[in-house]
Design a protein around this motif. Structure first.
Motif, PDB file in Angstrom:
ATOM      1  N   SER A  36      19.384 106.060  53.752  1.00  0.00           N
ATOM      2  CA  SER A  36      18.274 106.216  52.811  1.00  0.00           C
ATOM      3  C   SER A  36      18.116 107.673  52.420  1.00  0.00           C
ATOM      4  CB  SER A  36      16.977 105.742  53.473  1.00  0.00           C
ATOM      5  OG  SER A  36      15.861 106.124  52.694  1.00  0.00           O
ATOM      6  N   SER A  79      17.716 102.086  47.850  1.00  0.00           N
ATOM      7  CA  SER A  79      17.273 102.884  49.002  1.00  0.00           C
ATOM      8  C   SER A  79      17.773 102.267  50.323  1.00  0.00           C
ATOM      9  CB  SER A  79      15.757 103.055  48.957  1.00  0.00           C
ATOM     10  OG  SER A  79      15.372 104.245  49.611  1.00  0.00           O
ATOM     11  N   GLY A  80      17.149 102.664  51.431  1.00  0.00           N
ATOM     12  CA  GLY A  80      17.601 102.192  52.737  1.00  0.00           C
ATOM     13  C   GLY A  80      17.373 100.699  52.927  1.00  0.00           C
ATOM     14  N   THR A  81      16.266 100.201  52.405  1.00  0.00           N
ATOM     15  CA  THR A  81      15.971  98.765  52.525  1.00  0.00           C
ATOM     16  C   THR A  81      17.090  97.942  51.899  1.00  0.00           C
ATOM     17  OG1 THR A  81      13.620  99.293  52.343  1.00  0.00           O
ATOM     18  CG2 THR A  81      14.241  96.991  52.030  1.00  0.00           C
ATOM     19  N   HIS A 104      13.023  95.095  59.609  1.00  0.00           N
ATOM     20  CA  HIS A 104      14.325  94.615  60.100  1.00  0.00           C
ATOM     21  C   HIS A 104      14.277  93.110  60.373  1.00  0.00           C
ATOM     22  CE1 HIS A 104      15.559  98.871  61.560  1.00  0.00           C
ATOM     23  NE2 HIS A 104      16.136  98.602  60.423  1.00  0.00           N
ATOM     24  N   HIS A 153      19.217 102.987  65.466  1.00  0.00           N
ATOM     25  CA  HIS A 153      18.670 104.065  64.624  1.00  0.00           C
ATOM     26  C   HIS A 153      19.367 105.347  65.091  1.00  0.00           C
ATOM     27  CE1 HIS A 153      14.512 101.919  63.967  1.00  0.00           C
ATOM     28  NE2 HIS A 153      15.357 101.056  64.486  1.00  0.00           N
ATOM     29  N   ALA A 192      15.196 108.404  50.850  1.00  0.00           N
ATOM     30  CA  ALA A 192      13.760 108.425  50.541  1.00  0.00           C
ATOM     31  C   ALA A 192      13.077 109.617  51.186  1.00  0.00           C
ATOM     32  CB  ALA A 192      13.117 107.121  51.005  1.00  0.00           C
ATOM     33  N   LYS A 193      13.289 109.785  52.488  1.00  0.00           N
ATOM     34  CA  LYS A 193      12.542 110.813  53.217  1.00  0.00           C
ATOM     35  C   LYS A 193      13.172 112.184  53.038  1.00  0.00           C
ATOM     36  CE  LYS A 193      10.999 107.041  54.971  1.00  0.00           C
ATOM     37  NZ  LYS A 193       9.802 106.371  55.343  1.00  0.00           N
ATOM     38  N   ALA A 220      17.537 106.396  58.272  1.00  0.00           N
ATOM     39  CA  ALA A 220      16.532 106.666  57.230  1.00  0.00           C
ATOM     40  C   ALA A 220      16.000 108.098  57.290  1.00  0.00           C
ATOM     41  CB  ALA A 220      15.381 105.672  57.337  1.00  0.00           C
ATOM     42  N   TYR A 221      16.431 108.883  58.293  1.00  0.00           N
ATOM     43  CA  TYR A 221      15.800 110.191  58.508  1.00  0.00           C
ATOM     44  C   TYR A 221      16.794 111.319  58.752  1.00  0.00           C
ATOM     45  CZ  TYR A 221      11.784 107.132  59.009  1.00  0.00           C
ATOM     46  OH  TYR A 221      10.824 106.186  58.782  1.00  0.00           O
ATOM     47  N   ARG A 266      14.236 105.059  44.990  1.00  0.00           N
ATOM     48  CA  ARG A 266      15.112 104.058  45.591  1.00  0.00           C
ATOM     49  C   ARG A 266      16.597 104.458  45.562  1.00  0.00           C
ATOM     50  NH1 ARG A 266      12.535 102.925  48.643  1.00  0.00           N
ATOM     51  NH2 ARG A 266      12.994 100.758  49.129  1.00  0.00           N
ATOM     52  N   TRP A 286      11.506  99.141  63.182  1.00  0.00           N
ATOM     53  CA  TRP A 286      10.901  99.041  61.848  1.00  0.00           C
ATOM     54  C   TRP A 286      10.703  97.544  61.574  1.00  0.00           C
ATOM     55  CZ3 TRP A 286      13.933  98.706  56.776  1.00  0.00           C
ATOM     56  CH2 TRP A 286      13.088  98.928  55.674  1.00  0.00           C
ATOM     57  N   ASN A 345      12.202 104.890  64.317  1.00  0.00           N
ATOM     58  CA  ASN A 345      10.925 104.401  63.800  1.00  0.00           C
ATOM     59  C   ASN A 345      10.616 103.083  64.503  1.00  0.00           C
ATOM     60  OD1 ASN A 345       8.725 103.553  62.323  1.00  0.00           O
ATOM     61  ND2 ASN A 345       9.842 103.243  60.413  1.00  0.00           N
ATOM     62  N   ASP A 378      21.208 102.167  61.069  1.00  0.00           N
ATOM     63  CA  ASP A 378      20.226 102.301  59.995  1.00  0.00           C
ATOM     64  C   ASP A 378      19.673 103.716  60.037  1.00  0.00           C
ATOM     65  OD1 ASP A 378      18.373 102.059  58.030  1.00  0.00           O
ATOM     66  OD2 ASP A 378      16.971 100.834  59.190  1.00  0.00           O
TER      67      ASP A 378
HETATM   68  N1  PMP Z   1      15.001 101.917  57.974  1.00  0.00           N
HETATM   69  C1  PMP Z   1      14.051 102.515  58.691  1.00  0.00           C
HETATM   70  C2  PMP Z   1      14.189 102.596  60.168  1.00  0.00           C
HETATM   71  C3  PMP Z   1      12.927 103.062  58.051  1.00  0.00           C
HETATM   72  O1  PMP Z   1      11.984 103.657  58.774  1.00  0.00           O
HETATM   73  C4  PMP Z   1      12.840 102.967  56.639  1.00  0.00           C
HETATM   74  C5  PMP Z   1      11.673 103.560  55.918  1.00  0.00           C
HETATM   75  N2  PMP Z   1      10.438 103.244  56.382  1.00  0.00           N
HETATM   76  C6  PMP Z   1      13.874 102.328  55.957  1.00  0.00           C
HETATM   77  C7  PMP Z   1      14.937 101.831  56.650  1.00  0.00           C
HETATM   78  C8  PMP Z   1      13.951 102.139  54.472  1.00  0.00           C
HETATM   79  O2  PMP Z   1      13.247 102.918  53.645  1.00  0.00           O
HETATM   80  P1  PMP Z   1      13.592 103.001  52.101  1.00  0.00           P
HETATM   81  O3  PMP Z   1      13.914 101.617  51.637  1.00  0.00           O
HETATM   82  O4  PMP Z   1      12.347 103.538  51.495  1.00  0.00           O
HETATM   83  O5  PMP Z   1      14.751 103.911  51.987  1.00  0.00           O
END
Ligand code: PMP
Length: 405
Positions: A246, A103-105, A135, A180, A248-249, A215-216, A257, A132, A185, A213
């Motif tokens: 990412s 995932s993004g993390t 980071h 971002h 995820a969202k 994520a959205y 992931r 976030w 976030n 980064d």
């Molecule tokens: N970067 C930012 C700015 C985020 O807000 C998030 C999710 N909260 C992530 C990365 C990573 O999320 P994930 O690992 O669930 O994709």
């Protein structure tokens, strides 16, 4: 020996989720969680994800073999197109290498690790204040120093663009600048297209290295291309840069992931060779950490990204999510204004994406939690997805009470 390991504090977000769960009140409201909820406060499996899942289940060819080290190619190639645009000059020049991540993390981590090993500039990353929280930990863990640039203006509850540009200008040359690209976030505040242009000028002048980064994507405006426009602009401007992506969202695939890390080389005669060398090192880093990425989420995303009809349905699902969030922003603002809540509330509708930085103080946040069973992070961030037509009056009235006291 065990007594040399100090106790670490609990992750504040997961602590908040635990407190919410333990609250027996039937009127409790969870505005902490960074995940989409439908109008009945339930997790939403995107209809297009259900369809992709059915397709995968009925495919007798699929098995549980390992993915390649860099992940499923049909997924990473479409992920790159989604972020950079199918007509990206960087893709046409073969100046992009992509690695499927946890995932993004995992993408932020892989980028941080790669820069910690190979970046020859100033190994300090500048992140927005606030950002976030993870980071800080991710970059610290790999030995990259974290510094901050101002971002949020408490007065306007909008972007502190002067503070941001001043700090990025003053940073030592060739620093890493984490950005971002949309739906920041935790603040929900993004630079305008013109401000992105000005940022690009400063970042180029100072020879900084942009680290996006994202994520959205699709979650902010409901428009995938628009939400990626900052990244695409920097690529057009010829920057060497990296992107953490990412799913995820925007696919609601949080726990699966699915994510991707992209390295984009600057246009140059030897750009393709540079990217080949980068890819070889990323493969070694990936191998030593996770060997190969998980299949299921990437298969779901890949099924949708590779089918024009499913892709169109996904865009529709994205508009459902972003549309409901925008409706909740409008409703919260108008209810707070109707109740003549002291202060200004235009920032609720000016901000975009999953979160809003309300400007509520920590004592107000604690009061909302203890007296009204409304849960949000101490910095006054609310997840708009936690609001719905059933709880919005309760939330607006409670905010009215704690702000008016
Ligand atoms: N970067 C930012 C700015 C985020 O807000 C998030 C999710 N909260 C992530 C990365 C990573 O999320 P994930 O690992 O669930 O994709």
């Amino acid at each position: 020996p065990p007594d040399t390991v100090p106790q670490a504090p609990e992750d504040p977000l997961f602590g908040l989720a635990r407190a919410y769960k333990a609250d027996p009140s039937p009127n409790k409201v969870d505005l902490g969680i960074g995940a989409y909820r439908d109008n009945n406060a339930k997790p939403w499996v995107l209809p297009v994800v259900k369809k992709a899942d059915d397709i995968l289940r009925n495919n007798p060819e699929l098995n549980h073999e390992y993915a390649p080290i860099a992940g499923i190619e049909s997924f990473t190639s479409k992920a790159a197109e989604l972020m950079l645009g199918a007509d990206s000059p960087a893709l046409a020049d073969r100046r992009v290498t992509s690695v499927q991540t946890i995932s993004g993390t995992g993408a932020v981590h892989l980028g941080a690790l790669f820069l910690a090993k190979f970046y020859k500039g100033n190994r300090t990353v500048y992140v927005s204040n606030p950002t976030w929280a993870n980071h800080h930990q991710i970059f610290n863990n790999v030995g990259i120093t974290v510094a901050q640039y101002p971002y949020f203006s408490k007065e306007t509850r909008g972007l502190d663009f002067e503070g941001m540009t001043a700090a990025i200008s003053a940073a030592p040359e060739r620093s890493i600048i984490l950005l971002h690209p949309c739906a920041h976030n935790p603040t929900g505040v993004d630079p305008t297209p013109d401000q992105w242009k000005q940022l690009a000028v400063i970042i180029r002048e100072k020879k900084h290295f942009p680290f996006f980064d994202c994520a959205y994507q699709g979650f902010a405006s409901g428009d995938l291309a628009r939400d990626a426009s900052a990244v695409r602009y920097f690529v057009e401007q010829g920057f060497e840069l990296v992107v953490a992506q990412s799913f995820a969202k925007n696919f609601g695939l949080y726990g699966e992931r699915a994510g991707c890390f992209h390295f984009v080389g600057a246009p140059a005669a030897d750009a393709a060779e540079t990217v080949t060398r980068v890819a070889s090192q990323l493969a070694i880093l990936q191998r030593s950490e996770i060997s190969n990425p998980p299949l299921y989420g990437a298969r779901i995303a890949s099924t949708v990204l590779n089918d024009p009809q499913l892709f169109a349905e996904w865009e529709e699902n994205l508009r459902t999510m972003s549309g409901r969030i925008i409706d909740m922003r409008k409703a919260l603002r108008s209810k707070l204004e109707e109740l003549e809540t002291p202060g200004t509330w235009n920032h609720i509708t000016d901000q975009i994406g999953m979160f809003s930085f309300t400007g509520l103080t920590e004592p107000q946040v604690m009061k909302l939690r203890e007296e009204y069973h409304i849960y949000m992070t101490k910095n006054g961030r609310i997840s708009m997805a936690g609001l719905n037509t059933h709880n919005i009056d309760h939330v607006a009235q409670a905010i009215r009470k704690v702000v008016g006291e």
